[in-house]
Scaffold this active site. Structure first.
Site, mmCIF file in Angstrom:
data_model
loop_
_atom_site.group_PDB
_atom_site.id
_atom_site.type_symbol
_atom_site.label_atom_id
_atom_site.label_comp_id
_atom_site.label_asym_id
_atom_site.label_seq_id
_atom_site.Cartn_x
_atom_site.Cartn_y
_atom_site.Cartn_z
ATOM 1 N N LYS A 25 4.126 -4.945 -0.450
ATOM 2 C CA LYS A 25 2.740 -4.804 -0.899
ATOM 3 C C LYS A 25 1.773 -4.901 0.285
ATOM 4 O O LYS A 25 0.835 -4.103 0.412
ATOM 5 C CB LYS A 25 2.437 -5.903 -1.922
ATOM 6 C CG LYS A 25 0.950 -6.173 -2.200
ATOM 7 C CD LYS A 25 0.807 -7.394 -3.089
ATOM 8 C CE LYS A 25 -0.632 -7.785 -3.309
ATOM 9 N NZ LYS A 25 -1.269 -8.370 -2.123
ATOM 10 N N ASN A 26 1.995 -5.875 1.166
ATOM 11 C CA ASN A 26 1.047 -6.115 2.252
ATOM 12 C C ASN A 26 1.149 -5.091 3.378
ATOM 13 O O ASN A 26 0.339 -5.113 4.301
ATOM 14 C CB ASN A 26 1.240 -7.532 2.809
ATOM 15 C CG ASN A 26 0.810 -8.586 1.806
ATOM 16 O OD1 ASN A 26 -0.071 -8.350 0.977
ATOM 17 N ND2 ASN A 26 1.426 -9.757 1.869
ATOM 18 N N ARG A 95 -9.045 -7.730 -2.418
ATOM 19 C CA ARG A 95 -9.637 -7.997 -1.107
ATOM 20 C C ARG A 95 -9.101 -7.064 -0.020
ATOM 21 O O ARG A 95 -9.751 -6.854 0.996
ATOM 22 C CB ARG A 95 -9.397 -9.456 -0.717
ATOM 23 C CG ARG A 95 -7.938 -9.767 -0.513
ATOM 24 C CD ARG A 95 -7.695 -11.195 -0.105
ATOM 25 N NE ARG A 95 -6.271 -11.398 0.080
ATOM 26 C CZ ARG A 95 -5.440 -11.727 -0.879
ATOM 27 N NH1 ARG A 95 -5.884 -11.900 -2.106
ATOM 28 N NH2 ARG A 95 -4.151 -11.891 -0.641
ATOM 29 N N ASP A 119 -7.628 -12.547 -5.208
ATOM 30 C CA ASP A 119 -7.161 -13.833 -5.728
ATOM 31 C C ASP A 119 -8.202 -14.928 -5.551
ATOM 32 O O ASP A 119 -9.077 -14.853 -4.689
ATOM 33 C CB ASP A 119 -5.895 -14.282 -4.974
ATOM 34 C CG ASP A 119 -4.689 -13.450 -5.347
ATOM 35 O OD1 ASP A 119 -4.706 -12.847 -6.422
ATOM 36 O OD2 ASP A 119 -3.741 -13.415 -4.537
ATOM 37 N N ASP A 307 2.291 -17.010 1.450
ATOM 38 C CA ASP A 307 2.583 -16.413 0.142
ATOM 39 C C ASP A 307 3.834 -17.013 -0.499
ATOM 40 O O ASP A 307 3.980 -16.990 -1.721
ATOM 41 C CB ASP A 307 2.783 -14.892 0.275
ATOM 42 C CG ASP A 307 1.460 -14.141 0.343
ATOM 43 O OD1 ASP A 307 0.397 -14.784 0.263
ATOM 44 O OD2 ASP A 307 1.481 -12.902 0.467
#
Length: 418
Positions: A25-26, A95, A119, A307
């Site tokens: 995802k990142n 974000r 978040d 995370d």
């Protein structure tokens, strides 16, 4: 009355089997932004079907960039002329959308973006991004909640980041590839996702060296070209499934992950007492009968990823002894703790520390997810608890995990959406 979608888990069932994970995802959220730098057609594969990818597609669409998504492959078509503004209703969802700032300034000379949401993890300062871009020749001002950036042309400079921020490194990197001259980012973030973003940028024609180290050098080029890319495996998802399998005393393999992307996490799982065998593109987990408490601190890569802190916490709830977790990155990353306390865990917190005293058993309870990783940690806790748990706030989990319910069901979890 509207009933919120939730996940129901009957705990205490052993998980056994193999799970194949998708791209990080990142990494992919930033790679989806690279078509802002050059027009043409891009194909990005190994893309997870998560809500954040949908949100970023909406951002790109607003900027005039079309995309299609099928079978884990994202096709992006970037036109010659793109927009420069993203509205609050899109940016507030995520974000990561702040990363469009650098490439828009590099290609268009102007960007208008609402302050990012995402978040509930406390302040994630944008100032580092702005300071770096200002040093390269951009000017910023705020109007009615919209950040407006303009430049007559970005110039290569030496930038020393006060903290090894992933976001600030990415925004500076994406601006510098088309800037005039050489940019050096000192104290750059070293995360594997940045290395993967650079890999795609190099395939586009960018001149970059030093990725994966604390000093990245970028020689600006006049233009870039479209490319195809296969996204690196998601180390956080891999860590989540390691914890899930081990917490139920199961065994199995995580396929699609390179062990070099989570070296300290593997070491810490092994310290707990989990046997992990490493292959080229997979990790094999074998549980043991006894798990021990550990001390763990989150740090930028190659340290333990913030995370994964809630995931480790959930894996330690029944470990023998007292574990100490120190959170050095985000000050509100302990939101999972009040929820697992409802299950009977024994945890005390003070400032950035959590002390987890292992308990003999946990009992299922109704709990709520406030962010992506809190949600994942609650799933790990519920899997090892006696009885049934209901987890609300599922929308957060869907932002970072591709159908985690089906994945866990496939290896023996008693889990369903309700």
């Amino acid at each position: 009355m509207i009933v919120e979608k939730h996940i129901v888990i009957e705990g205490n069932h052993q998980l056994n089997g193999d799970i194949k994970i998708k791209g990080a995802k990142n990494a992919v959220l930033k790679q989806m932004v690279l078509p802002l730098l050059a027009s043409g057609k891009y194909e990005i594969s190994n893309v997870p079907n998560i809500t954040d990818v949908t949100y970023m597609r909406e951002v790109l669409s607003y900027l005039g960039i079309k995309s299609s998504f099928e079978d884990s492959t994202l096709i992006i078509d970037s036109p010659e002329d793109i927009g420069i503004e993203t509205p609050y209703e899109l940016v507030q969802k995520m974000r990561a959308s702040i990363v469009i700032l650098g490439p828009l300034l590099a290609r268009k000379g102007k960007a208008m973006i609402a302050f990012p949401g995402g978040d509930q993890l406390g302040p994630r300062p944008v100032q580092m991004h702005l300071d770096a871009l200002e040093k390269m020749g951009a000017n910023f001002h705020l109007e009615h909640g919209v950040l407006i950036g303009e430049t007559d042309g970005l110039k290569g400079v030496e930038i020393n980041l006060p903290y090894a921020s992933v976001g600030a490194t990415e925004n500076t990197l994406l601006a510098a590839v088309l800037a005039e001259g050489k940019t050096v980012i000192e104290n750059a973030a070293r995360e594997p996702e940045i290395v993967d973003i650079v890999k795609m940028l190099k395939n586009m024609g960018a001149q970059i060296s030093g990725e994966g180290t604390s000093e990245i050098t970028i020689e600006g080029v006049p233009s870039l070209n479209p490319t195809n890319h296969d996204v690196v495996g998601d180390r956080v998802v891999a860590g989540t499934f390691i914890a899930a399998i081990a917490s139920t005393n199961g065994s199995g393999s995580i396929i699609g992950i390179n062990a070099s992307t989570l070296p300290m996490e593997i070491k810490k799982f092994q310290e707990i007492g989990i046997n992990i065998n490493i292959d080229d593109n997979s990790l094999t987990i074998e549980s043991t009968n006894k798990y021990s408490a550990i001390e763990l601190s989150t740090l930028p890569f190659p340290g333990v990823a913030t995370d994964l802190q809630p995931i480790f916490g959930a894996a330690l709830l029944k470990a023998e002894g007292t574990s100490i977790i120190t959170e050095n990155v985000y000050d509100q990353r302990f939101q999972w703790i009040p929820e697992v306390q409802r299950m009977g865990s024994n945890i005390q917190t003070g400032w950035q520390h959590a002390m987890i005293k292992g308990v003999k058993s946990l009992s299922g309870a109704p709990v709520n997810s406030t962010d992506i990783r809190t949600g994942a940690s609650l799933i790990v806790a519920a899997l090892q608890a006696e009885g049934e748990s209901q987890i609300t706030g599922v929308d957060h989990i869907d932002r970072g995990y591709e159908d985690i319910v089906s994945s866990l069901d496939s290896i023996g979890a008693v889990i369903e959406y309700n």
